[in-house]
Write a protein that holds these residues in place. Structure first.
Motif, PDB file in Angstrom:
ATOM      1  N   PHE A   1       1.759 -10.656  -6.029  1.00 51.16           N
ATOM      2  CA  PHE A   1       1.174 -10.909  -4.724  1.00 51.16           C
ATOM      3  C   PHE A   1       1.966 -11.956  -3.956  1.00 51.16           C
ATOM      4  N   SER A   2       1.737 -11.998  -2.660  1.00 52.28           N
ATOM      5  CA  SER A   2       2.297 -13.088  -1.864  1.00 52.28           C
ATOM      6  C   SER A   2       1.165 -14.062  -1.571  1.00 52.28           C
ATOM      7  N   ASN A   3       0.286 -13.728  -0.638  1.00 53.67           N
ATOM      8  CA  ASN A   3      -0.849 -14.590  -0.350  1.00 53.67           C
ATOM      9  C   ASN A   3      -2.166 -13.885  -0.603  1.00 53.67           C
ATOM     10  N   LEU A   4      -2.289 -12.682  -0.092  1.00 54.14           N
ATOM     11  CA  LEU A   4      -3.533 -11.952  -0.258  1.00 54.14           C
ATOM     12  C   LEU A   4      -3.321 -10.774  -1.180  1.00 54.14           C
ATOM     13  N   ALA A   5      -4.382 -10.364  -1.859  1.00 56.56           N
ATOM     14  CA  ALA A   5      -4.294  -9.233  -2.773  1.00 56.56           C
ATOM     15  C   ALA A   5      -4.139  -7.941  -1.988  1.00 56.56           C
ATOM     16  N   PRO A   6      -3.125  -7.129  -2.290  1.00 54.43           N
ATOM     17  CA  PRO A   6      -2.993  -5.851  -1.609  1.00 54.43           C
ATOM     18  C   PRO A   6      -4.060  -4.886  -2.103  1.00 54.43           C
ATOM     19  N   LEU A   7      -4.427  -3.957  -1.246  1.00 51.43           N
ATOM     20  CA  LEU A   7      -5.358  -2.933  -1.679  1.00 51.43           C
ATOM     21  C   LEU A   7      -4.690  -2.042  -2.708  1.00 51.43           C
ATOM     22  N   SER A   8      -5.448  -1.590  -3.682  1.00 48.14           N
ATOM     23  CA  SER A   8      -4.911  -0.669  -4.669  1.00 48.14           C
ATOM     24  C   SER A   8      -4.763   0.717  -4.054  1.00 48.14           C
ATOM     25  N   GLN A   9      -4.045   1.584  -4.770  1.00 47.59           N
ATOM     26  CA  GLN A   9      -3.905   2.955  -4.284  1.00 47.59           C
ATOM     27  C   GLN A   9      -5.273   3.614  -4.156  1.00 47.59           C
TER      28      GLN A   9
ATOM     29  N   TYR B   1       2.724   6.741  -4.062  1.00 43.56           N
ATOM     30  CA  TYR B   1       2.856   5.378  -4.610  1.00 43.56           C
ATOM     31  C   TYR B   1       3.677   4.421  -3.753  1.00 43.56           C
ATOM     32  N   HIS B   2       3.821   4.703  -2.459  1.00 52.74           N
ATOM     33  CA  HIS B   2       4.462   3.746  -1.565  1.00 52.74           C
ATOM     34  C   HIS B   2       3.365   2.837  -0.999  1.00 52.74           C
ATOM     35  N   LEU B   3       2.886   1.913  -1.834  1.00 53.34           N
ATOM     36  CA  LEU B   3       1.672   1.162  -1.541  1.00 53.34           C
ATOM     37  C   LEU B   3       1.867  -0.001  -0.583  1.00 53.34           C
ATOM     38  N   LYS B   4       3.114  -0.418  -0.374  1.00 56.62           N
ATOM     39  CA  LYS B   4       3.351  -1.553   0.522  1.00 56.62           C
ATOM     40  C   LYS B   4       2.959  -1.237   1.960  1.00 56.62           C
ATOM     41  N   LEU B   5       2.778   0.033   2.270  1.00 51.18           N
ATOM     42  CA  LEU B   5       2.371   0.435   3.613  1.00 51.18           C
ATOM     43  C   LEU B   5       0.997  -0.105   3.977  1.00 51.18           C
ATOM     44  N   GLY B   6       0.096  -0.180   2.984  1.00 53.80           N
ATOM     45  CA  GLY B   6      -1.287  -0.498   3.287  1.00 53.80           C
ATOM     46  C   GLY B   6      -1.971   0.723   3.867  1.00 53.80           C
ATOM     47  N   PRO B   7      -3.213   0.601   4.336  1.00 50.85           N
ATOM     48  CA  PRO B   7      -3.939   1.753   4.897  1.00 50.85           C
ATOM     49  C   PRO B   7      -3.202   2.350   6.090  1.00 50.85           C
ATOM     50  N   PRO B   8      -3.211   3.666   6.252  1.00 53.92           N
ATOM     51  CA  PRO B   8      -2.553   4.306   7.397  1.00 53.92           C
ATOM     52  C   PRO B   8      -3.080   3.753   8.723  1.00 53.92           C
ATOM     53  N   ASP B   9      -2.172   3.510   9.679  1.00 52.98           N
ATOM     54  CA  ASP B   9      -2.594   2.944  10.963  1.00 52.98           C
ATOM     55  C   ASP B   9      -2.064   3.729  12.161  1.00 52.98           C
ATOM     56  N   LYS B  10      -1.406   4.862  11.908  1.00 56.64           N
ATOM     57  CA  LYS B  10      -0.881   5.745  12.957  1.00 56.64           C
ATOM     58  C   LYS B  10       0.346   5.180  13.673  1.00 56.64           C
ATOM     59  N   GLN B  11       0.818   4.000  13.257  1.00 59.37           N
ATOM     60  CA  GLN B  11       1.966   3.370  13.911  1.00 59.37           C
ATOM     61  C   GLN B  11       3.208   3.490  13.023  1.00 59.37           C
ATOM     62  N   TYR B  12       4.225   4.190  13.507  1.00 64.59           N
ATOM     63  CA  TYR B  12       5.469   4.371  12.757  1.00 64.59           C
ATOM     64  C   TYR B  12       6.354   3.144  12.983  1.00 64.59           C
ATOM     65  N   GLY B  13       6.146   2.133  12.118  1.00 66.90           N
ATOM     66  CA  GLY B  13       6.894   0.891  12.252  1.00 66.90           C
ATOM     67  C   GLY B  13       7.887   0.701  11.130  1.00 66.90           C
ATOM     68  N   PRO B  14       8.378  -0.533  10.946  1.00 67.31           N
ATOM     69  CA  PRO B  14       9.386  -0.824   9.917  1.00 67.31           C
ATOM     70  C   PRO B  14       8.935  -0.477   8.501  1.00 67.31           C
ATOM     71  N   LYS B  15       7.654  -0.740   8.163  1.00 65.83           N
ATOM     72  CA  LYS B  15       7.171  -0.432   6.816  1.00 65.83           C
ATOM     73  C   LYS B  15       7.186   1.061   6.553  1.00 65.83           C
ATOM     74  N   THR B  16       6.772   1.835   7.549  1.00 67.07           N
ATOM     75  CA  THR B  16       6.782   3.296   7.394  1.00 67.07           C
ATOM     76  C   THR B  16       8.210   3.806   7.278  1.00 67.07           C
TER      77      THR B  16
ATOM     78  N   GLN C   1      12.783   5.354   1.174  1.00 67.12           N
ATOM     79  CA  GLN C   1      12.679   5.369  -0.285  1.00 67.12           C
ATOM     80  C   GLN C   1      12.284   6.749  -0.795  1.00 67.12           C
ATOM     81  N   PHE C   2      11.349   7.391  -0.089  1.00 65.38           N
ATOM     82  CA  PHE C   2      10.939   8.753  -0.456  1.00 65.38           C
ATOM     83  C   PHE C   2      12.137   9.695  -0.372  1.00 65.38           C
ATOM     84  N   GLN C   3      12.904   9.586   0.688  1.00 66.15           N
ATOM     85  CA  GLN C   3      14.072  10.448   0.873  1.00 66.15           C
ATOM     86  C   GLN C   3      15.103  10.227  -0.229  1.00 66.15           C
TER      87      GLN C   3
END
Length: 367
Positions: A241-249, A323-338, A344-346
């Motif tokens: 973790f960094s500061n807050l616990a990430p949500l699990s898959q 298993y690309h969990l660093k994204l967090g919940p989907p938010d419809k925004q195609y940003g740097p994390k996406t 990585q998937f590619q």
């Protein structure tokens, strides 16, 4: 480093495989067998089971880095359910240990062996890519349960995480080119967890709510057989973790299952996948039948950084399912994390890693 594979082959007949699609990673799941003879105990038990037509795998790792083969590779083993067994070139069990020095040695041998067997089978040494039988490579038993069914086990995720190895780290170590890169100084070799000390009035449910996770996750990562907890007990909440616990898959999948209006079981199974495809098909004006085909592909826009919409949401959801969990919940925004998750998937599927979701990426992602 090269390891010696000790052979103690069973005298049993093994059936012919349908395909050599997978190498499956397991762990024993036996919290009561972690002593100096845990490897020997597990092998003795499995040999007895095999002679009675019970379950068995091809290899065991344990005892401070020992590797023992008890069944033939390239033939059917019975360790991962009826849907996966006929397609598994090899299945590798990791014996548990309470010795942290031994675990590190066991883990290095485990990674080395899985990579070696993947090379023998002619499959990628990528971990848990894709969602179907056509998605060749190294798979955890948990991936088999989620995607092929016929079994409900979730190993080796929790045992590895208890020892500081996340699935992301595991995938990285399997993809490295040399053994020296595994558990390198830039990678966490010691547990870096967020913990919670149980106090009076705590329940597992209240702790899950406090850290925005689920009962299932807490029970899995702490190897709990029930929801009973004790005052003073130290619970793992998350790893690396960094500061807050990430949500699990599980928790993230539940968020988009709720949005889809389907059963919130936290599993990325056929109903969830078909519902997501229906959502993107409705968005692009294709027939919402839940199956990705030429018509849908022709109407799907090419997605990249800066785009927004439900089609982006579906891509994010499928990445979470892979298993690309660093994204967090989907938010419809195609940003740097996406973009990074798509890259990585590619890479995992041998595609051009440009971070843009085009026809080839969609085909692999939605298949």
């Amino acid at each position: 480093m090269t390891y010696i594979i000790e052979k103690q082959l069973l005298t049993i007949n093994q059936k012919t495989l349908i395909s050599k699609s997978f190498v499956i990673a397991h762990e024993s799941g036996n919290a009561n067998n972690t002593g100096s003879l845990s490897l020997e105990n597990e092998i003795a038990y499995m040999k007895r089971m095999a002679q009675k037509n019970g379950s068995f795998t091809s290899h065991w790792v344990g005892g401070g880095g020992r590797i023992i083969q008890i069944a033939q590779t390239g033939k059917v083993q019975y360790g991962a359910g009826k849907n996966a067994n006929p397609h598994a070139y090899a299945q590798v069990e990791l014996a548990r240990t309470s010795n942290t020095v031994w675990f590190k040695k066991d883990y290095l041998a485990y990674v080395w062996l899985l990579k070696k067997l993947a090379k023998e089978a002619g499959v990628p040494n990528s971990l848990n890519t894709g969602t179907t039988l056509a998605s060749k490579g190294i798979k955890t038993h948990h991936w088999i349960s989620n995607n092929l069914g016929g079994t409900t086990h979730t190993d080796p995720d929790a045992y590895l995480m208890q020892n500081g190895i996340s699935l992301t780290q595991f995938a990285h170590d399997l993809s490295t080119t040399t053994q020296q890169e595994v558990l390198s100084p830039s990678s966490p070799t010691q547990p870096n967890h967020l913990y919670h000390i149980v106090v009076k009035g705590d329940s597992l449910w209240s702790i899950a709510k406090k850290y925005h996770t689920t009962l299932t996750w807490l029970k899995t990562i702490n190897l709990l057989s029930s929801e009973t907890i004790l005052i003073g007990q130290k619970l793992i909440i998350s790893t690396n973790f960094s500061n807050l616990a990430p949500l699990s898959q599980f928790a993230i999948i539940k968020t988009f299952q709720k949005t889809l209006g389907i059963k919130q079981d936290g599993l990325f199974g056929p109903v969830t996948k078909q519902s997501l495809i229906c959502l993107v098909q409705k968005t692009i004006g294709s027939k919402p039948d839940g199956y990705w085909g030429p018509e849908s592909a022709s109407k799907m826009r090419i997605l990249k950084n800066g785009f927004f919409g439900w089609d982006v949401y579906v891509v994010q959801a499928f990445l979470i399912g892979n298993y690309h969990l660093k994204l967090g919940p989907p938010d419809k925004q195609y940003g740097p994390k996406t973009t990074e998750a798509v890259k990585q998937f590619q890479l995992n599927f041998g595609l051009l890693a440009d971070g843009i979701t085009g026809p080839k990426t969609c085909q692999k992602l939605f298949s």
